[in-house]
Structure formats: structure tokens, C-alpha cells
Design a protein around this motif. Structure first.
Motif, PDB file in Angstrom:
ATOM      1  N   TYR A  87      18.196  42.807  -8.034  1.00  0.00           N
ATOM      2  CA  TYR A  87      18.866  42.695  -6.741  1.00  0.00           C
ATOM      3  C   TYR A  87      20.375  42.816  -6.917  1.00  0.00           C
ATOM      4  CZ  TYR A  87      14.424  40.955  -5.071  1.00  0.00           C
ATOM      5  OH  TYR A  87      13.089  40.851  -4.752  1.00  0.00           O
ATOM      6  N   LEU A  88      20.995  43.483  -5.947  1.00  0.00           N
ATOM      7  CA  LEU A  88      22.449  43.470  -5.850  1.00  0.00           C
ATOM      8  C   LEU A  88      22.796  42.139  -5.200  1.00  0.00           C
ATOM      9  CD1 LEU A  88      25.298  44.699  -5.901  1.00  0.00           C
ATOM     10  CD2 LEU A  88      24.738  45.841  -3.745  1.00  0.00           C
ATOM     11  N   MET A  89      23.700  41.391  -5.842  1.00  0.00           N
ATOM     12  CA  MET A  89      24.034  40.054  -5.354  1.00  0.00           C
ATOM     13  C   MET A  89      25.545  39.875  -5.275  1.00  0.00           C
ATOM     14  SD  MET A  89      21.161  37.991  -7.585  1.00  0.00           S
ATOM     15  CE  MET A  89      21.246  36.425  -6.757  1.00  0.00           C
ATOM     16  N   MET A  90      25.957  38.998  -4.372  1.00  0.00           N
ATOM     17  CA  MET A  90      27.378  38.704  -4.201  1.00  0.00           C
ATOM     18  C   MET A  90      27.619  37.243  -4.538  1.00  0.00           C
ATOM     19  SD  MET A  90      29.797  39.272  -0.862  1.00  0.00           S
ATOM     20  CE  MET A  90      28.884  38.168   0.180  1.00  0.00           C
ATOM     21  N   SER A  91      28.594  37.017  -5.403  1.00  0.00           N
ATOM     22  CA  SER A  91      28.953  35.661  -5.783  1.00  0.00           C
ATOM     23  C   SER A  91      30.048  35.142  -4.858  1.00  0.00           C
ATOM     24  CB  SER A  91      29.442  35.649  -7.229  1.00  0.00           C
ATOM     25  OG  SER A  91      29.773  34.341  -7.614  1.00  0.00           O
ATOM     26  N   ASP A  92      30.232  33.826  -4.851  1.00  0.00           N
ATOM     27  CA  ASP A  92      31.269  33.240  -4.000  1.00  0.00           C
ATOM     28  C   ASP A  92      32.553  32.915  -4.775  1.00  0.00           C
ATOM     29  OD1 ASP A  92      30.345  31.118  -5.489  1.00  0.00           O
ATOM     30  OD2 ASP A  92      29.940  29.804  -3.789  1.00  0.00           O
ATOM     31  N   SER A  93      32.563  33.171  -6.098  1.00  0.00           N
ATOM     32  CA  SER A  93      33.764  32.925  -6.912  1.00  0.00           C
ATOM     33  C   SER A  93      33.579  33.555  -8.293  1.00  0.00           C
ATOM     34  CB  SER A  93      34.003  31.423  -7.087  1.00  0.00           C
ATOM     35  OG  SER A  93      33.069  30.881  -8.006  1.00  0.00           O
ATOM     36  N   TYR A  94      34.628  33.454  -9.119  1.00  0.00           N
ATOM     37  CA  TYR A  94      34.547  33.933 -10.511  1.00  0.00           C
ATOM     38  C   TYR A  94      33.917  32.900 -11.434  1.00  0.00           C
ATOM     39  CZ  TYR A  94      37.510  38.076  -9.871  1.00  0.00           C
ATOM     40  OH  TYR A  94      38.010  39.291  -9.502  1.00  0.00           O
ATOM     41  N   TYR A  95      33.495  31.768 -10.899  1.00  0.00           N
ATOM     42  CA  TYR A  95      32.944  30.704 -11.744  1.00  0.00           C
ATOM     43  C   TYR A  95      31.663  31.149 -12.447  1.00  0.00           C
ATOM     44  CZ  TYR A  95      30.717  26.433 -13.288  1.00  0.00           C
ATOM     45  OH  TYR A  95      30.106  25.488 -14.069  1.00  0.00           O
ATOM     46  N   SER A  96      31.596  30.852 -13.740  1.00  0.00           N
ATOM     47  CA  SER A  96      30.339  31.007 -14.471  1.00  0.00           C
ATOM     48  C   SER A  96      30.352  30.089 -15.681  1.00  0.00           C
ATOM     49  CB  SER A  96      30.117  32.465 -14.909  1.00  0.00           C
ATOM     50  OG  SER A  96      31.012  32.829 -15.929  1.00  0.00           O
ATOM     51  N   LYS A  97      29.170  29.639 -16.043  1.00  0.00           N
ATOM     52  CA  LYS A  97      29.007  28.754 -17.198  1.00  0.00           C
ATOM     53  C   LYS A  97      27.688  29.126 -17.870  1.00  0.00           C
ATOM     54  CE  LYS A  97      28.956  23.944 -18.522  1.00  0.00           C
ATOM     55  NZ  LYS A  97      27.960  22.920 -18.487  1.00  0.00           N
ATOM     56  N   PRO A  98      27.753  29.734 -19.063  1.00  0.00           N
ATOM     57  CA  PRO A  98      26.519  30.195 -19.709  1.00  0.00           C
ATOM     58  C   PRO A  98      25.564  29.055 -20.073  1.00  0.00           C
ATOM     59  CG  PRO A  98      28.371  30.350 -21.226  1.00  0.00           C
ATOM     60  CD  PRO A  98      28.936  29.948 -19.884  1.00  0.00           C
ATOM     61  N   GLN A  99      24.275  29.314 -19.892  1.00  0.00           N
ATOM     62  CA  GLN A  99      23.237  28.319 -20.181  1.00  0.00           C
ATOM     63  C   GLN A  99      22.980  28.282 -21.694  1.00  0.00           C
ATOM     64  OE1 GLN A  99      19.384  29.314 -18.566  1.00  0.00           O
ATOM     65  NE2 GLN A  99      18.754  27.176 -18.448  1.00  0.00           N
ATOM     66  N   ARG A 100      23.495  27.265 -22.360  1.00  0.00           N
ATOM     67  CA  ARG A 100      23.385  27.142 -23.822  1.00  0.00           C
ATOM     68  C   ARG A 100      21.944  27.033 -24.300  1.00  0.00           C
ATOM     69  NH1 ARG A 100      28.304  28.547 -26.042  1.00  0.00           N
ATOM     70  NH2 ARG A 100      29.938  27.603 -24.813  1.00  0.00           N
ATOM     71  N   GLU A 101      21.084  26.352 -23.503  1.00  0.00           N
ATOM     72  CA  GLU A 101      19.684  26.168 -23.908  1.00  0.00           C
ATOM     73  C   GLU A 101      18.964  27.507 -24.078  1.00  0.00           C
ATOM     74  OE1 GLU A 101      21.720  23.471 -21.909  1.00  0.00           O
ATOM     75  OE2 GLU A 101      20.477  24.602 -20.500  1.00  0.00           O
ATOM     76  N   GLU A 102      19.454  28.531 -23.385  1.00  0.00           N
ATOM     77  CA  GLU A 102      18.859  29.876 -23.500  1.00  0.00           C
ATOM     78  C   GLU A 102      19.652  30.752 -24.471  1.00  0.00           C
ATOM     79  OE1 GLU A 102      16.066  31.178 -22.059  1.00  0.00           O
ATOM     80  OE2 GLU A 102      15.539  29.281 -21.122  1.00  0.00           O
ATOM     81  N   TYR A 103      20.544  30.134 -25.246  1.00  0.00           N
ATOM     82  CA  TYR A 103      21.351  30.815 -26.261  1.00  0.00           C
ATOM     83  C   TYR A 103      22.392  31.768 -25.681  1.00  0.00           C
ATOM     84  CZ  TYR A 103      17.581  28.808 -28.896  1.00  0.00           C
ATOM     85  OH  TYR A 103      16.662  27.923 -29.385  1.00  0.00           O
ATOM     86  N   PHE A 104      22.826  31.499 -24.439  1.00  0.00           N
ATOM     87  CA  PHE A 104      23.930  32.269 -23.877  1.00  0.00           C
ATOM     88  C   PHE A 104      25.223  31.565 -24.288  1.00  0.00           C
ATOM     89  CE2 PHE A 104      20.532  33.360 -20.740  1.00  0.00           C
ATOM     90  CZ  PHE A 104      20.436  34.695 -21.101  1.00  0.00           C
ATOM     91  N   MET A 105      26.086  32.283 -25.012  1.00  0.00           N
ATOM     92  CA  MET A 105      27.288  31.686 -25.576  1.00  0.00           C
ATOM     93  C   MET A 105      28.543  32.007 -24.769  1.00  0.00           C
ATOM     94  SD  MET A 105      26.226  29.928 -27.973  1.00  0.00           S
ATOM     95  CE  MET A 105      24.475  29.684 -28.083  1.00  0.00           C
ATOM     96  N   ASP A 106      28.458  33.027 -23.906  1.00  0.00           N
ATOM     97  CA  ASP A 106      29.620  33.408 -23.118  1.00  0.00           C
ATOM     98  C   ASP A 106      29.145  34.083 -21.837  1.00  0.00           C
ATOM     99  OD1 ASP A 106      32.255  33.796 -22.381  1.00  0.00           O
ATOM    100  OD2 ASP A 106      32.673  35.354 -23.862  1.00  0.00           O
ATOM    101  N   SER A 107      30.001  34.065 -20.836  1.00  0.00           N
ATOM    102  CA  SER A 107      29.723  34.768 -19.585  1.00  0.00           C
ATOM    103  C   SER A 107      31.057  35.105 -18.949  1.00  0.00           C
ATOM    104  CB  SER A 107      28.877  33.906 -18.645  1.00  0.00           C
ATOM    105  OG  SER A 107      29.584  32.741 -18.273  1.00  0.00           O
ATOM    106  N   GLY A 108      31.032  36.104 -18.085  1.00  0.00           N
ATOM    107  CA  GLY A 108      32.265  36.459 -17.395  1.00  0.00           C
ATOM    108  C   GLY A 108      32.070  37.664 -16.503  1.00  0.00           C
ATOM    109  N   TYR A 109      33.092  37.919 -15.709  1.00  0.00           N
ATOM    110  CA  TYR A 109      33.096  39.051 -14.778  1.00  0.00           C
ATOM    111  C   TYR A 109      33.930  40.177 -15.367  1.00  0.00           C
ATOM    112  CZ  TYR A 109      30.967  36.148 -11.186  1.00  0.00           C
ATOM    113  OH  TYR A 109      30.106  35.366 -10.479  1.00  0.00           O
TER     114      TYR A 109
END
Length: 150
Positions: A87-109
Motif C-alpha cells: 500500500y501507498l501510505m502517508m505518515s504524519d511526521s518524520y518520526y520512526s523508531k526501528p523495532q529491535r526485536e525484529e533486528y531492525f537497527m536503523d530507520s529513516g526517511y
């Protein structure tokens, strides 16, 4: 062969695309789009919104369905055929926090051309291209972010 279904999103805020960096046991896994498995009784749209929020912390709303990608991978027990609905989705801000439990170490736009080259999988690059073209068309028509569009 086992069949599995996931849903995910190409999340855009102010023209930039949200990506996740996966690193499992210090092994480079690459940059990916947020997605995850459909839970029992859940609609595909609900899965996409939930998975984006769980994996990235981003609050995003669905603009439109983009399409399906399909791939296979092997587990020690079986071969998995996976369908992913995007799906094409629209966020409401630049906020992101990677889910460590799923081994995501970084996130960003990231800008489109950056995101395109960062993505590890060719099927996700194709989905990104399709979603971004939709975004550009909606923007040109002044429909992006217009609540009447939803």
C-alpha cells in the motif's frame, strides 16, 4: 511448499520514503520496506498499518493499494511461497523508531533515488517505483494529503 501472506507499506512524508535497516547477528541484511504477516481475522489494510507501526513506530494511513509482489525462500523444513500486498501510505511526521526485536537497527526517511538504491530486493524496488509514481501523480493533481481523497 507452504504459502504465506504479508502486507506492507511504502510510507511517504514530505516526499521522502521510510526504510528499515535489518542486521541479524552482525550480518548485513540490508534496507527494506516495512511489512509483516497477516494475523488471523485481520484485513490486509489492517496488517499493513499495524506492521508499519510495529516495525517503524510511524503512524501512517493508507492512500491506495499498489500491488502484490511474490517470492520464495527456504527454511530448514520447507520452501515458502510468499505473497506481499503493498500500500501507498502517508505518515504524519518524520518520526520512526526501528523495532529491535525484529533486528531492525536503523530507520529513516530518504529521497526517492536514495531509497531506490538502498533497497536490497529488486521486487521492493519495483513496488517503490510504482508507489512513488502514484504519489507524484496525486501531488500533481493536488490530491496528496487531501482528506477528500480517502
Amino acid at each position: 511448499m507452504i504459502e504465506a501472506t504479508s502486507c506492507g507499506g511504502v510510507v511517504i512524508f514530505r516526499g521522502k520514503i521510510l526504510l528499515l535497516y535489518k542486521n541479524y547477528k552482525n550480518k548485513y541484511e540490508g534496507w527494506v520496506l516495512p511489512k509483516g504477516t497477516v494475523e488471523e481475522g485481520e484485513e490486509y489494510k489492517e496488517t499493513a498499518i499495524r506492521e508499519v507501526r510495529e516495525e517503524t513506530g510511524a503512524v501512517a494511513s493508507i492512500i491506495k493499494y499498489i500491488g502484490k509482489s511474490q517470492y520464495t525462500f527456504n527454511t530448514p523444513q520447507n520452501t515458502v511461497l510468499k505473497d506481499v500486498h503493498w500500500y501507498l501510505m502517508m505518515s504524519d511526521s518524520y518520526y520512526s523508531k526501528p523495532q529491535r526485536e525484529e533486528y531492525f537497527m536503523d530507520s529513516g526517511y530518504y529521497k526517492f533515488h536514495e531509497a531506490y538504491h538502498m533497497l536490497k530486493f529488486s521486487n521492493e524496488k519495483q513496488i517503490l517505483e510504482r508507489a512513488y509514481n502514484e504519489y507524484v501523480d496525486l501531488k500533481k493533481s493536488n490530491l496528496w494529503g487531501n482528506k477528500k481523497y480517502f
